[in-house]
Design an enzyme around this catalytic site. Structure first.
Site, short mmCIF file in Angstrom:
data_model
loop_
_atom_site.label_atom_id
_atom_site.label_comp_id
_atom_site.label_asym_id
_atom_site.label_seq_id
_atom_site.Cartn_x
_atom_site.Cartn_y
_atom_site.Cartn_z
N GLU A 284 0.88 -1.51 -0.13
CA GLU A 284 0.19 -0.04 0.24
C GLU A 284 1.04 1.20 -0.30
O GLU A 284 0.59 2.37 -0.36
CB GLU A 284 -0.86 -0.19 1.14
CG GLU A 284 -2.13 -0.42 1.05
CD GLU A 284 -3.37 -0.72 1.71
OE1 GLU A 284 -3.18 -0.31 3.34
OE2 GLU A 284 -4.48 -0.97 1.34
N HIS A 305 9.67 -26.55 -2.13
CA HIS A 305 9.25 -27.05 -2.96
C HIS A 305 7.52 -27.17 -3.73
O HIS A 305 7.35 -27.89 -4.33
CB HIS A 305 8.75 -28.67 -2.19
CG HIS A 305 9.61 -28.97 -1.79
ND1 HIS A 305 10.57 -30.18 -1.84
CD2 HIS A 305 10.20 -28.63 -0.30
CE1 HIS A 305 11.47 -30.08 -0.85
NE2 HIS A 305 10.85 -29.64 0.64
N LYS A 419 -14.22 0.38 -4.03
CA LYS A 419 -14.65 0.59 -3.40
C LYS A 419 -16.14 1.36 -3.80
O LYS A 419 -17.02 0.63 -2.61
CB LYS A 419 -14.58 1.22 -1.66
CG LYS A 419 -13.15 1.33 -1.16
CD LYS A 419 -12.92 1.66 -0.04
CE LYS A 419 -11.61 0.85 1.25
NZ LYS A 419 -11.09 1.89 2.15
O1 PA5 Z 1 -2.91 1.20 6.23
C1 PA5 Z 1 -4.18 1.57 6.03
O2 PA5 Z 1 -4.40 2.89 6.36
C2 PA5 Z 1 -5.31 0.41 4.86
O3 PA5 Z 1 -4.65 -0.45 5.51
C3 PA5 Z 1 -5.84 0.79 6.44
O4 PA5 Z 1 -5.21 -0.18 7.84
C4 PA5 Z 1 -7.71 -0.39 5.75
O5 PA5 Z 1 -8.49 0.20 5.12
C5 PA5 Z 1 -8.39 -0.79 7.36
O6 PA5 Z 1 -8.47 1.21 7.52
P1 PA5 Z 1 -9.94 1.55 8.61
O7 PA5 Z 1 -9.55 1.68 9.93
O8 PA5 Z 1 -10.12 3.47 8.04
O9 PA5 Z 1 -10.73 0.49 8.41
#
Ligand code: PA5
Length: 428
Positions: A284, A305, A419
Site C-alpha cells: 500500500e 518445494h 470500493k
Molecule cells: O494502511 C491503511 O491505512 C489501510 O490498510 C487500513 O489499515 C485499512 O484499510 C483499514 O482501515 P480502517 O481502520 O479505517 O477500517
C-alpha cells in the site's frame, strides 16, 4: 540487535553500488530522519514515544487487565493495518490458537466478508467469555463495520445491553461516529492516532491493547522500537551503518535494475503473519503511479518445494530478502535420535532440527543468490524487544524506500476504485 547482511547481494546489486547511491541520495536519509514537513499529518509513528509513551502504555495495560478479568477471548475486529501487526506479533511469539498463556486468546473478525468464516468465529465463541474491540480509523470500512454490527448484537443478545457495554471497546479517531456511539452507549473508547495510517500503527494502542490482553510484554516491545528508532534516526549512526537506509537503497537499486518483485522469505513459519504485515506495509505504501516492487512472501522450507523452482529458475524479476533468526530460543531445539529401522536418513542421527533448518536456509540463499539479490535481515532472537525493533525497522525503511522511489508512502488512492463500485452495488 538487528542487522542487514549484504554478503549475498550477488552481481545485480552490489555493496559498492549501495555505497555510491547512499552518497548520491544522502538528502533523502536526512529528510526522513528529521521527518518531512509535507508528511507531518502521517508521521505520528516516526517518534515512538508520541503514541507509546510510558503513560500511554500504562493506560493500555490497565484496560487490558480489566478486560482480562471479564473475558478469556478478545475479538479483534479490524482489517489491514487495524489487525495485522497484533496478529503478526502474537504468531511470531508462538501463540497457539491465539493464546500465549493458554488462558487468554485473541480471535479475529472484521477482516472478511465470508459468511462461512464469520459463522466459524461465532461458533468459536460458544463456551467462552468474550470482549470485542472494533478498530476502525474512520469507521467506514465494510469488513470491520459489518463484523462489529454482527458481534455487538451477538454480545447484547448474550449478556444483555448493560453487561455487554462493559465488554465493548472501540478504537477510532476522536470525533468519529465510532466515538459518538461509544459515548452514547457507554463503551470504552481508545484512540486511533489521527496522524498514523493503519499500516504504521504497530506501536500504538491500536495493537498494544490486544497484545497486552494476550499477555505480551508490551513494554519490551515498545522499548525495542525506541532503541531501533534511536539508532536509525540518529545522524551520528552514519549511512553505512544504517541498516534501514541500506535496505531501502538495495530495494531501489533492484528496481532500477529492472526487478519488479520482492519476496520476504523465512524459515520459521511463525513469521507467516508478519509477512502479511510486511506485504501490506510495502504494497500500500509503494504500489502506485505504476511503480513499486510487488511484495510477496515465501514460507520455507515448505515452499522450496513449490515457489523455490520459480525463484531459482523463473523470470529474473525478483529480489529475495531473507529474515534470519540467529540464536535458538526456548523450544527451538529438537534432536533426532537414532532409529530401529534403516530409513536411509542415518546421516541425521543426533542432529538438531534447528541445524537442519539452518542448513536448508544456507543452501537456499547461496543457490538463489546465483541469480537474484538476497539481502538478509538478521535478528538475534524472536522476543518482544526484537519484534519492536523489526516493526520500526520496516516502517522506517518503507518510508525511505518510497521516498527514493518517488511515491507518497502514506496514501492509498488505488483502493478507492473497487470500493466505489462495491458500495454502489450494495446501495450505500
Ligand atoms: O494502511 C491503511 O491505512 C489501510 O490498510 C487500513 O489499515 C485499512 O484499510 C483499514 O482501515 P480502517 O481502520 O479505517 O477500517
Amino acid at each position: 540487535m538487528l542487522r542487514l547482511n549484504e554478503t549475498y547481494l550477488g552481481a545485480r546489486v552490489t555493496s559498492d553500488e549501495v555505497a555510491r547511491a547512499s552518497a548520491a541520495r544522502a538528502d533523502v536519509l536526512a529528510r526522513c530522519q528529521a521527518g518531512e514537513e509535507r508528511h507531518t499529518g502521517s508521521l505520528g509513528w516516526l517518534h515512538v514515544d508520541d503514541w507509546a509513551s510510558d503513560e500511554k502504555v500504562e493506560q493500555v495495560e490497565a484496560l487490558a487487565a480489566r478486560l482480562r478479568e471479564h473475558a478469556d477471548t478478545f475479538v479483534l475486529i479490524g482489517v489491514g493495518g487495524s489487525n495485522n501487526a497484533a496478529r503478526a506479533a502474537l504468531a511470531a511469539l508462538g501463540a497457539r490458537d491465539g493464546s500465549l498463556d493458554g488462558a487468554h486468546r485473541v480471535v479475529y473478525a472484521g477482516n472478511t466478508l465470508s459468511a462461512f468464516e464469520l459463522r466459524r468465529v461465532l461458533e468459536d465463541l460458544e463456551g467462552h467469555e468474550v470482549v470485542i474491540d472494533c478498530v476502525a480509523k474512520n469507521f467506514e470500512t465494510l469488513e470491520p463495520g459489518s463484523s462489529f454490527r454482527l458481534l455487538r448484537q451477538w454480545l447484547v443478545n448474550r449478556y444483555g445491553e448493560k453487561n455487554a457495554a462493559a465488554r465493548i471497546v472501540c478504537c477510532g479517531t476522536p470525533g468519529s461516529h465510532l466515538e459518538d456511539l461509544c459515548r452514547e452507549h457507554g463503551y470504552a473508547f481508545t484512540t486511533f492516532p489521527e496522524p498514523v495510517g493503519g499500516r504504521y500503527t504497530a506501536l500504538t494502542e491500536v495493537h498494544l491493547l490486544p497484545l497486552a490482553f494476550a499477555g505480551v510484554d508490551v513494554r519490551a516491545l515498545v522499548a525495542g522500537a525506541r532503541a531501533e528508532e534511536a539508532l536509525l534516526r540518529d545522524p551520528a549512526t552514519g549511512p553505512a551503518d544504517n541498516a534501514a537506509w541500506r535496505y531501502a537503497l538495495v530495494r531501489q537499486l533492484a528496481w532500477d535494475a529492472g526487478l519488479r518483485m520482492e519476496l520476504l522469505s523465512f524459515f520459521e513459519p511463525r513469521f507467516r503473519w508478519f509477512s502479511k504485515w510486511y506485504e501490506q506495509l510495502f504494497g500500500e505504501s509503494e504500489g502506485k503511479d505504476g511503480r513499486g516492487l510487488f511484495p510477496a512472501s515465501a514460507e520455507y522450507s515448505e515452499e522450496l518445494h513449490s515457489l523455490g523452482q520459480y525463484v531459482q529458475d523463473g523470470t529474473h524479476q525478483l529480489m529475495e530478502t531473507f529474515l534470519d533468526v540467529m540464536e535458538p530460543g526456548e523450544g527451538d531445539s529438537l534432536v533426532l535420535g537414532d532409529q530401529d529401522i534403516d530409513d536411509r536418513f542415518g546421516y541425521l542421527d543426533g542432529v538438531d532440527f534447528w541445524d537442519i533448518n539452518k542448513a536448508s536456509f544456507a543452501a537456499s540463499r547461496a543457490a538463489h543468490a546465483e541469480t537474484l539479490p538476497c539481502p538478509t535481515i538478521e535478528l538475534d532472537r524472536v522476543d518482544e524487544e526484537h519484534l519492536g525493533r523489526l516493526f520500526y525497522f520496516f516502517m522506517f525503511s518503507c518510508y525511505l524506500s518510497a521516498e527514493l522511489l518517488g511515491v507518497n508512502p502514506f496514501d492509498q488512492p488505488g483502493v478507492e476504485a473497487y470500493k466505489q463500485l462495491m458500495f454502489k452495488t450494495l446501495g450505500k
